[in-house]
Design a protein around this motif. Structure first.
Motif, PDB file in Angstrom:
ATOM      1  N   LYS A 208     -21.708  84.243  22.812  1.00 57.35           N
ATOM      2  CA  LYS A 208     -22.529  85.452  22.793  1.00 57.35           C
ATOM      3  C   LYS A 208     -22.521  86.162  24.147  1.00 57.35           C
ATOM      4  O   LYS A 208     -22.458  87.398  24.207  1.00 57.35           O
ATOM      5  N   LEU A 428     -27.425  91.653  21.779  1.00 59.02           N
ATOM      6  CA  LEU A 428     -27.544  90.206  21.977  1.00 59.02           C
ATOM      7  C   LEU A 428     -28.531  89.851  23.076  1.00 59.02           C
ATOM      8  O   LEU A 428     -28.980  88.704  23.173  1.00 59.02           O
ATOM      9  N   GLN A 430     -31.483  90.618  23.091  1.00 57.41           N
ATOM     10  CA  GLN A 430     -32.751  90.317  22.442  1.00 57.41           C
ATOM     11  C   GLN A 430     -32.958  88.818  22.228  1.00 57.41           C
ATOM     12  O   GLN A 430     -34.093  88.373  22.052  1.00 57.41           O
ATOM     13  N   ASP A 431     -31.882  88.050  22.249  1.00 55.03           N
ATOM     14  CA  ASP A 431     -31.990  86.601  22.026  1.00 55.03           C
ATOM     15  C   ASP A 431     -32.392  85.833  23.275  1.00 55.03           C
ATOM     16  O   ASP A 431     -32.718  84.637  23.183  1.00 55.03           O
ATOM     17  N   ASP A 434     -36.018  84.034  23.458  1.00 57.25           N
ATOM     18  CA  ASP A 434     -36.071  82.825  22.629  1.00 57.25           C
ATOM     19  C   ASP A 434     -35.213  81.709  23.224  1.00 57.25           C
ATOM     20  O   ASP A 434     -35.597  80.538  23.181  1.00 57.25           O
ATOM     21  N   LEU A 435     -34.068  82.080  23.782  1.00 56.79           N
ATOM     22  CA  LEU A 435     -33.195  81.076  24.390  1.00 56.79           C
ATOM     23  C   LEU A 435     -33.866  80.431  25.596  1.00 56.79           C
ATOM     24  O   LEU A 435     -33.723  79.220  25.827  1.00 56.79           O
ATOM     25  N   TRP A 446     -25.695  81.088  29.492  1.00 56.27           N
ATOM     26  CA  TRP A 446     -25.535  82.475  29.024  1.00 56.27           C
ATOM     27  C   TRP A 446     -25.451  83.426  30.222  1.00 56.27           C
ATOM     28  O   TRP A 446     -24.565  84.291  30.286  1.00 56.27           O
TER      29      TRP A 446
END
Length: 562
Positions: A208, A428, A430-431, A434-435, A446
């Motif tokens: 990602k 991406l 936006q994740d 939460d990550l 990431w």
């Protein structure tokens, strides 16, 4: 000594009999076979070992040609209509995106159509993913285009209709096809070495972050086409910032007509794509806004002669049919070898990761090594021609009949299609919250991968991300959690000690959530010492006390004896 039992004697006799046979002792009396007979027996043994039964042959065929496995089970009435709709939808998307991504490769747009036709047919025959449509890909197109621009740079002042421009175009096609051909050869080596296990090192945060960062490279590279600027392409480390600086420096030379076209296209593409995304469950098929935009823009440019009045860059001549097979520019192999290694690894990483994402989502499995086979065939075949069944038919119709009608298509429209097709990659981000809550280590993987790809380059950034991810794995095994277990009340279950789980008196049970090896033995020892309270000093003092007690006992015994 081992007693000679009857079983051992029998086994020993069998071994001696085999050892003295004609296969092992050519000089033994039993070995009276001639040289021809010996060769014949050897040939028979080899033939027996290399033989393949009909069942094994059928299994191998289904494994290497999956279409033979799923086609007999195809439910015509249940699946055909859905496949037709999906194929037409994807085929319509392939047409504008194929031409758009060809611009990233620095070749004529028609070659994007070729690469949207042949790989789709090949994947239908050899692919194991149910939701993958192979073809052009923005990141790989950009990487290949950097190689083409470096080896065959075209002067910015060159007239596109001159014979010199046609010669340059032929050279560029030769370089691009050489990259594809060499990539197929490298894939062949990977397939022979069964390197499909490499896909296990492509974690979801890496994939990602890589795709999100690559979207920035593609977007910045398309700014010059959207603004009507003719600028050189930069490659290597910090290329994104060099390109951005060059665009900002040449903003005063913007072609206003192409800027207006770009803004209008973005004003149409972005909202409609948002509608397709939000209402995808209600829409039978997504709105084909890309092909509609292409048709309208082509018609307006032709009707008002925008190319001649405002010097708008257009696609130009798109020949009908397929090109004649030709050999790639193999003389450039020494110069493109290093870049092709990176392109091959990125192609494999992207193909496997996307297939794995959809396979996990829809509960089926894929064969990573089979991806090698597909890419080998596609790249080698496309290297010789540079070039879903229903998707292929749509592209085929365009190649044979409709392609020449796109002559007046502005390149700015294709650049806008490139940028808007990457919209999901930008989302991406936006994740990340939460990550961060789930795993801070994955969050760091990431972030490091994204920064490496953006700041340095696509291939180098991906390598750094993979290496950093492997380092985090080592750190996790080194710092695994070690805790004391206690028995839950009225059960035989052992868990970490708390108010309800009690330690057995006189016994301490430890659990270590990881393997024990040389890299973490010191950490394991330190945790064990802390939990048990057995420090080296305490152990030494206890040993001294035991020795003192033993000494006193020996002295007491000796005094009694006397």
């Amino acid at each position: 000594q081992i007693p000679a039992t009857p079983a051992i004697n029998e086994g020993l006799g069998t071994c001696l009999e085999q050892f003295n046979s004609e296969d092992y002792l050519p000089c033994s009396p039993k070995n009276t076979l001639g040289q021809d007979e010996r060769r014949e027996r050897l040939r028979d043994r080899l033939a027996q070992r290399c033989s393949c039964s009909q069942v094994d042959c059928l299994h191998l065929l289904k494994k290497r040609l999956p279409v033979c496995s799923w086609l007999p089970k195809y439910k015509l009435k249940k699946w055909l209509l859905g496949d037709i709709i999906a194929g037409l939808t994807v085929g319509i998307v392939h047409i504008p995106q194929g031409m758009a991504f060809a611009l990233l490769t620095s070749v004529a747009p028609v070659y994007g159509l070729y690469t949207s036709f042949f790989p789709v047919v090949l994947y239908m025959l050899f692919g194991t993913g149910h939701h993958v449509s192979t073809g052009t890909f923005a990141v790989l197109s950009l990487m290949t285009g950097s190689v083409v621009e470096r080896l065959v740079p075209i002067p910015l002042a060159l007239n596109s209709s001159s014979p010199e421009a046609a010669e340059f175009e032929a050279q560029r096609i030769g370089v691009a096809s050489a990259v594809a051909f060499l990539s197929g050869i490298m894939m062949l080596c990977m397939c022979g070495l069964q390197l499909g296990f490499l896909s296990t090192y492509l974690s979801e945060p890496i994939v990602k972050a890589f795709t999100s960062a690559a979207a920035f490279h593609v977007t910045v590279s398309q700014l010059q086409s959207m603004l009507g600027l003719r600028l050189p392409r930069y490659a290597g480390a910090f290329s994104l910032f060099k390109t951005l600086a060059s665009v900002m420096e040449n903003v005063p030379h913007t072609n206003l007509a192409e800027l207006v076209i770009s803004l209008l296209c973005l004003a149409v593409l972005v909202p409609v794509k948002e509608v397709n995304s939000r209402f995808r469950e209600r829409l039978r098929t997504p709105i084909p806004v890309e092909i509609i935009t292409v048709i309208i823009a082509t018609g307006i440019t032709y009707a008002f002669s925008l190319d001649s009045k405002y010097d708008i860059q257009i696609v130009g001549h798109i020949p009908a049919g397929f090109p004649e097979p030709r050999l790639p520019a193999l003389e450039t192999v020494p110069e493109i070898a290093g870049d092709t290694v990176a392109i091959t690894l990125v192609a494999y990483a992207v193909s496997v990761s996307l297939a794995m994402i959809y396979a996990d989502k829809h509960r089926y499995s894929i064969d990573p090594n089979q991806v090698d086979t597909i890419l080998i065939i596609s790249n080698v075949f496309l290297g010789l021609t540079l070039a879903g069944l229903f998707t292929s038919l749509v592209v085929l119709i365009v190649l044979l009949l409709i392609g020449p009608l796109f002559y007046f298509l502005p390149k700015a429209v294709l650049a806008c299609i490139n940028v808007t097709s990457l919209r999901q990659m930008f989302l991406l981000f936006q994740d990340l919250p939460d990550l961060w809550r789930i795993s801070k280590i994955d969050f760091m993987v990431w972030l490091v991968t994204w920064l490496s790809v953006v700041v340095l380059n696509v291939d180098l950034g991906l390598a750094i991300g993979v290496v950093f991810s492997m380092m985090t794995v080592i750190c996790r095994t080194q710092r695994a959690n070690c805790s004391v277990l206690g028995r839950a009340a009225n059960t035989e279950i052992y868990r970490s000690i708390n108010n309800h789980n009690k330690v057995i008196p006189g016994v301490k049970i430890l659990t270590y959530n990881g393997p024990i090896y040389y890299g973490n033995r010191s950490f394991f020892k330190a945790d064990m010492v802390q939990l048990l309270g057995l420090t080296p000093e305490r152990i030494r003092s206890r040993e001294k006390a035991l020795k003192a007690i033993e000494k006193r006992e020996r002295e007491a015994i000796s005094s009694v004896v006397r």
